[in-house]
Motif scaffolding. Structure first.
Motif, PDB file in Angstrom:
ATOM      1  N   LEU A   1      -8.372  -3.807   6.982  1.00  0.00           N
ATOM      2  CA  LEU A   1      -8.131  -3.747   5.684  1.00  0.00           C
ATOM      3  C   LEU A   1      -7.768  -5.140   5.019  1.00  0.00           C
ATOM      4  O   LEU A   1      -6.955  -5.937   5.799  1.00  0.00           O
ATOM      5  CB  LEU A   1      -6.832  -2.739   5.155  1.00  0.00           C
ATOM      6  CG  LEU A   1      -7.084  -1.357   5.829  1.00  0.00           C
ATOM      7  CD1 LEU A   1      -5.722  -0.457   5.353  1.00  0.00           C
ATOM      8  CD2 LEU A   1      -8.402  -0.591   5.221  1.00  0.00           C
ATOM      9  N   VAL A   2      -8.089  -5.481   3.814  1.00  0.00           N
ATOM     10  CA  VAL A   2      -8.171  -6.924   3.543  1.00  0.00           C
ATOM     11  C   VAL A   2      -6.978  -7.086   2.250  1.00  0.00           C
ATOM     12  O   VAL A   2      -6.187  -8.038   2.029  1.00  0.00           O
ATOM     13  CB  VAL A   2      -9.390  -7.607   3.087  1.00  0.00           C
ATOM     14  CG1 VAL A   2      -9.284  -8.980   2.581  1.00  0.00           C
ATOM     15  CG2 VAL A   2     -10.300  -7.481   4.175  1.00  0.00           C
ATOM     16  N   LYS A   3      -7.192  -6.562   1.195  1.00  0.00           N
ATOM     17  CA  LYS A   3      -6.544  -6.557   0.000  1.00  0.00           C
ATOM     18  C   LYS A   3      -6.680  -5.227  -0.746  1.00  0.00           C
ATOM     19  O   LYS A   3      -7.366  -4.171  -0.478  1.00  0.00           O
ATOM     20  CB  LYS A   3      -6.898  -7.475  -0.871  1.00  0.00           C
ATOM     21  CG  LYS A   3      -8.238  -7.425  -1.505  1.00  0.00           C
ATOM     22  CD  LYS A   3      -8.857  -8.624  -2.184  1.00  0.00           C
ATOM     23  CE  LYS A   3     -10.278  -8.674  -2.527  1.00  0.00           C
ATOM     24  NZ  LYS A   3     -10.610  -9.770  -3.504  1.00  0.00           N
ATOM     25  N   LYS A   4      -5.330  -4.966  -1.525  1.00  0.00           N
ATOM     26  CA  LYS A   4      -5.373  -3.797  -2.382  1.00  0.00           C
ATOM     27  C   LYS A   4      -6.247  -3.684  -3.495  1.00  0.00           C
ATOM     28  O   LYS A   4      -6.492  -5.099  -4.166  1.00  0.00           O
ATOM     29  CB  LYS A   4      -4.065  -3.630  -2.758  1.00  0.00           C
ATOM     30  CG  LYS A   4      -3.611  -2.301  -3.678  1.00  0.00           C
ATOM     31  CD  LYS A   4      -2.171  -2.213  -4.238  1.00  0.00           C
ATOM     32  CE  LYS A   4      -2.020  -1.126  -4.953  1.00  0.00           C
ATOM     33  NZ  LYS A   4      -0.602  -0.782  -5.415  1.00  0.00           N
ATOM     34  N   HIS A   5      -6.970  -2.745  -3.865  1.00  0.00           N
ATOM     35  CA  HIS A   5      -8.039  -2.730  -5.004  1.00  0.00           C
ATOM     36  C   HIS A   5      -7.004  -2.237  -6.258  1.00  0.00           C
ATOM     37  O   HIS A   5      -6.754  -1.107  -6.172  1.00  0.00           O
ATOM     38  CB  HIS A   5      -9.238  -2.057  -4.512  1.00  0.00           C
ATOM     39  CG  HIS A   5     -10.233  -1.849  -5.602  1.00  0.00           C
ATOM     40  ND1 HIS A   5     -10.973  -2.904  -6.024  1.00  0.00           N
ATOM     41  CD2 HIS A   5     -10.650  -0.700  -6.245  1.00  0.00           C
ATOM     42  CE1 HIS A   5     -11.649  -2.447  -7.062  1.00  0.00           C
ATOM     43  NE2 HIS A   5     -11.550  -1.050  -7.216  1.00  0.00           N
TER      44      HIS A   5
ATOM     45  N   LEU B   1       0.822  -1.075   0.003  1.00  0.00           N
ATOM     46  CA  LEU B   1      -0.006  -0.041  -0.067  1.00  0.00           C
ATOM     47  C   LEU B   1       0.925   1.240   0.003  1.00  0.00           C
ATOM     48  O   LEU B   1       2.027   1.187   0.569  1.00  0.00           O
ATOM     49  CB  LEU B   1      -0.864  -0.044   1.282  1.00  0.00           C
ATOM     50  CG  LEU B   1      -1.971  -1.216   1.301  1.00  0.00           C
ATOM     51  CD1 LEU B   1      -2.829  -0.890   2.535  1.00  0.00           C
ATOM     52  CD2 LEU B   1      -2.820  -0.977  -0.090  1.00  0.00           C
ATOM     53  N   HIS B   2       0.186   2.291  -0.781  1.00  0.00           N
ATOM     54  CA  HIS B   2       1.063   3.582  -0.719  1.00  0.00           C
ATOM     55  C   HIS B   2      -0.058   4.751  -0.731  1.00  0.00           C
ATOM     56  O   HIS B   2      -1.328   4.475  -1.081  1.00  0.00           O
ATOM     57  CB  HIS B   2       1.852   3.925  -1.907  1.00  0.00           C
ATOM     58  CG  HIS B   2       2.904   2.634  -2.223  1.00  0.00           C
ATOM     59  ND1 HIS B   2       2.537   1.394  -2.856  1.00  0.00           N
ATOM     60  CD2 HIS B   2       4.082   2.675  -1.799  1.00  0.00           C
ATOM     61  CE1 HIS B   2       3.816   0.740  -3.035  1.00  0.00           C
ATOM     62  NE2 HIS B   2       4.636   1.473  -2.193  1.00  0.00           N
ATOM     63  N   PRO B   3       0.165   5.829  -0.271  1.00  0.00           N
ATOM     64  CA  PRO B   3      -0.578   6.745  -0.214  1.00  0.00           C
ATOM     65  C   PRO B   3      -1.527   7.121  -1.563  1.00  0.00           C
ATOM     66  O   PRO B   3      -0.894   7.214  -2.533  1.00  0.00           O
ATOM     67  CB  PRO B   3       0.047   8.244   0.233  1.00  0.00           C
ATOM     68  CG  PRO B   3       1.208   7.677   1.011  1.00  0.00           C
ATOM     69  CD  PRO B   3       1.704   6.193   0.313  1.00  0.00           C
ATOM     70  N   GLY B   4      -2.875   7.159  -1.636  1.00  0.00           N
ATOM     71  CA  GLY B   4      -3.446   7.282  -2.957  1.00  0.00           C
ATOM     72  C   GLY B   4      -3.828   6.155  -3.552  1.00  0.00           C
ATOM     73  O   GLY B   4      -4.875   5.985  -4.377  1.00  0.00           O
ATOM     74  N   ASP B   5      -3.555   4.885  -2.921  1.00  0.00           N
ATOM     75  CA  ASP B   5      -3.974   3.762  -3.253  1.00  0.00           C
ATOM     76  C   ASP B   5      -5.413   3.588  -2.853  1.00  0.00           C
ATOM     77  O   ASP B   5      -5.886   3.794  -1.746  1.00  0.00           O
ATOM     78  CB  ASP B   5      -2.996   2.633  -2.863  1.00  0.00           C
ATOM     79  CG  ASP B   5      -1.698   2.515  -3.667  1.00  0.00           C
ATOM     80  OD1 ASP B   5      -1.642   3.145  -4.766  1.00  0.00           O
ATOM     81  OD2 ASP B   5      -0.833   1.906  -3.086  1.00  0.00           O
ATOM     82  N   SER B   6      -6.286   2.324  -3.542  1.00  0.00           N
ATOM     83  CA  SER B   6      -7.342   2.033  -2.994  1.00  0.00           C
ATOM     84  C   SER B   6      -7.449   0.538  -2.527  1.00  0.00           C
ATOM     85  O   SER B   6      -6.436   0.017  -2.942  1.00  0.00           O
ATOM     86  CB  SER B   6      -8.456   1.849  -4.304  1.00  0.00           C
ATOM     87  OG  SER B   6      -8.665   3.391  -4.790  1.00  0.00           O
ATOM     88  N   VAL B   7      -7.928   0.443  -1.424  1.00  0.00           N
ATOM     89  CA  VAL B   7      -7.796  -0.714  -0.650  1.00  0.00           C
ATOM     90  C   VAL B   7      -9.357  -1.152  -0.258  1.00  0.00           C
ATOM     91  O   VAL B   7     -10.034  -0.474   0.091  1.00  0.00           O
ATOM     92  CB  VAL B   7      -6.914  -0.613   0.459  1.00  0.00           C
ATOM     93  CG1 VAL B   7      -7.287   0.409   1.247  1.00  0.00           C
ATOM     94  CG2 VAL B   7      -6.773  -2.193   1.137  1.00  0.00           C
ATOM     95  N   MET B   8      -9.503  -2.669  -0.342  1.00  0.00           N
ATOM     96  CA  MET B   8     -10.829  -3.116   0.153  1.00  0.00           C
ATOM     97  C   MET B   8     -10.607  -3.535   1.697  1.00  0.00           C
ATOM     98  O   MET B   8      -9.763  -4.043   1.959  1.00  0.00           O
ATOM     99  CB  MET B   8     -11.108  -4.250  -0.491  1.00  0.00           C
ATOM    100  CG  MET B   8     -11.253  -3.898  -2.188  1.00  0.00           C
ATOM    101  SD  MET B   8     -12.414  -2.667  -2.571  1.00  0.00           S
ATOM    102  CE  MET B   8     -13.904  -3.332  -2.237  1.00  0.00           C
TER     103      MET B   8
END
Length: 519
Positions: free
Chosen positions: A405-409, A367-374
């Motif tokens: 948080l579960v996974k990156k979207h 994860l990085h700032p600006g990413d979407s995550v589910m």
């Protein structure tokens, strides 16, 4: 007086005369002591036939459905053309071949469409002290005959055992994963029929041991519980023999990958004193759980689960999209997981309010700032779960996070773009009632989610057989992909490398839509 000594005299025994007779056929002189029937060697070869009594023609029966050959008396064997197994079947069909000594046998080439098989055979036999050797040809005609197994497959109600696989969950992701494992290991080869129902899949077998072998395979790949029952269908009172139909009921654990689980506090203490609120990150022979706040992992085996079964707190259908505002790694890591502190906000709240959530996550490495995550939004959500209620009333209440948080979207590709890989699908018989439109749409959505999991999860992909897409399908989309490649590079999700894909055999599969191969 001189003594006379006789000179030594050499003695040579006379050569005995053999009893010479004349051949009764051609008059040639032969040795009468070793002659066979008063015939010379040439006359023996010309007049004596040691192949007499051996058939020169025969019929080979082959099943058109399974391509197996009938081996006398009632055995069906798999044999390739001009193979040793087929040669053994041909020799077994010959009557009288056991009275002579077989020295050599080989195939003679024939046209494939002639449905004729020729075999060149060399035999030896003894005739009145003489060893004779002769070579002759045998011609077999290929005839079609249906084997009993294939005949049963075309007849209703001929199965002897059925394996009913069920899982009480609102989606089919676990069944899709199990289907790929079955295809990879060819565990369904002995099934005479595969029928899909609303709650699972039924596998029908002609023999009980085939069903038991399939059940053992299921136990070795997924956590499940088995119940067995039998039904008497016939009984012979004279011989005391009975015929039964066997049913094996397989119930899969209703916990799937990425599910939020609230463990019973007593169970959480017994499996390593893990935090009762955990996340399922993998399903193997046991349920693998992780505490996202400490990276502590725990395994729940099949035996432990069925002593006190429990349901998941939330499944993937309740995932909410968040946007990462800030993330700070904390240092600890375990495998592909890295502990970090993240500040997130719901994607639906962006621009509407300033509500943010501060939480710990195991996705610090991706994860990085600006990413979407589910993730799961726990704050403000009412769960009808007794284990979660007990957790709120215990000392673990202060450890319940606001968000898990579960996974990156990843942004999804456009409809014009196709994947460079495919998965096989089993040829299943659908139920009598056609699925409703909403059920069909739900199944398509479940399959699309499973394909995304295959793309994103390298550990999941390592246990599956992923094939390269057909060249024709790739060529049809080449123009569209070339136009969208320039503006979609920054929005494209994960792509499976070509070196991880297997070559497809077109003669074994049929294309069935995008990303699917029917097998």
């Amino acid at each position: 007086m001189s003594m006379e000594v006789d000179q030594p005299i050499s003695f040579q025994p006379g050569v005995g005369k053999t009893a010479t007779i004349l051949c009764c056929n051609c008059g040639a002189p032969i040795d009468g002591t070793v002659s066979a029937g008063a015939l010379c060697g040439d006359c023996i070869k010309a007049t004596i036939d040691i192949t007499q009594g051996i058939q020169r023609e025969g019929t080979l029966h082959q099943c058109r459905d399974c391509d197996r050959w009938l081996s006398p008396p009632n055995q069906w064997l798999v044999a390739q053309m001009e193979s040793q197994a087929l040669l053994a079947i041909c020799l077994r069909k010959l009557r009288g071949i056991n009275k002579v000594r077989l020295t050599d046998a080989s195939f003679i080439w024939t046209e494939p469409h002639s449905r004729r098989i020729k075999v060149k055979i060399t035999i030896q036999s003894e005739f009145e002290g003489a060893i004779l050797q002769q070579t002759f040809d045998v011609e077999f005609v290929q005839a079609s005959q249906q084997c009993p197994e294939c005949a049963k497959s075309y007849t209703h109600n001929t199965w002897r055992a059925v394996v009913q696989v069920r899982q009480k969950v609102p989606h089919k992701r676990t069944f899709l994963f199990l289907e790929q494992l079955i295809l990879k290991h060819q565990a369904h080869n002995n099934a005479i029929n595969i029928k899909e129902s609303s709650e699972g899949i039924d596998f029908f077998f002609a023999q009980r041991n085939s069903a038991e072998k399939f059940v053992d395979f299921l136990k070795s790949v997924v956590p499940c519980n088995m119940k067995k029952s039998s039904e008497l269908i016939s009984k012979d009172i004279h011989t005391s023999t009975s015929q039964y139909k066997f049913t094996f009921s397989i119930e899969l654990i209703p916990i799937c990958k990425d599910d939020l689980v609230a463990l019973p506090i007593k169970l959480a203490k017994s499996i390593g004193n893990v935090n009762p609120l955990t996340l399922c990150y993998r399903i193997g022979t046991s349920v693998n759980l992780i505490d996202v706040t400490t990276l502590q992992t725990a395994d729940v085996s099949t035996e432990i689960y069925w002593r006190a079964p429990f349901r998941p707190l939330a499944d993937v259908q309740e995932l909410v999209e968040f946007v990462v505002l800030d993330i700070e790694p904390l240092g600890p890591s375990k495998g592909r997981f890295a502990l970090a502190e993240a500040t997130v906000a719901r994607a639906s709240d962006m621009g509407a309010n300033d509500a943010t959530f501060y939480t710990r996550t195991h996705l610090g490495g991706v994860l990085h700032p600006g990413d979407s995550v589910m993730g799961y939004l726990i704050t403000g959500t009412n769960y009808n779960n007794e284990h979660f209620d007990a957790l709120e009333e215990s000392k673990y209440a202060s450890t319940i996070p606001d968000v898990v948080l579960v996974k990156k979207h990843y942004p999804r590709r456009k409809k014009g773009k196709s994947r460079n890989w495919r998965l096989k699908r089993m040829a299943k018989e659908e139920s009598e009632m056609a699925p409703r439109k909403q059920d069909q749409a739900r199944m398509e959505q479940d399959f699309e989610m499973f394909l995304r999991d295959v793309e994103e999860d390298t550990e999941l992909r390592a246990g599956l057989a992923v094939y390269k897409a057909q060249q024709q399908a790739k060529a049809d989309k080449a123009a569209v992909d070339a136009m969208e490649e320039s503006d979609d590079d920054d929005e494209e999700g994960p792509v499976i490398p070509m070196e991880q894909l297997l070559d497809e055999f077109e003669d074994l599969t049929m294309a069935d839509g995008d990303g699917v191969e029917v097998h």
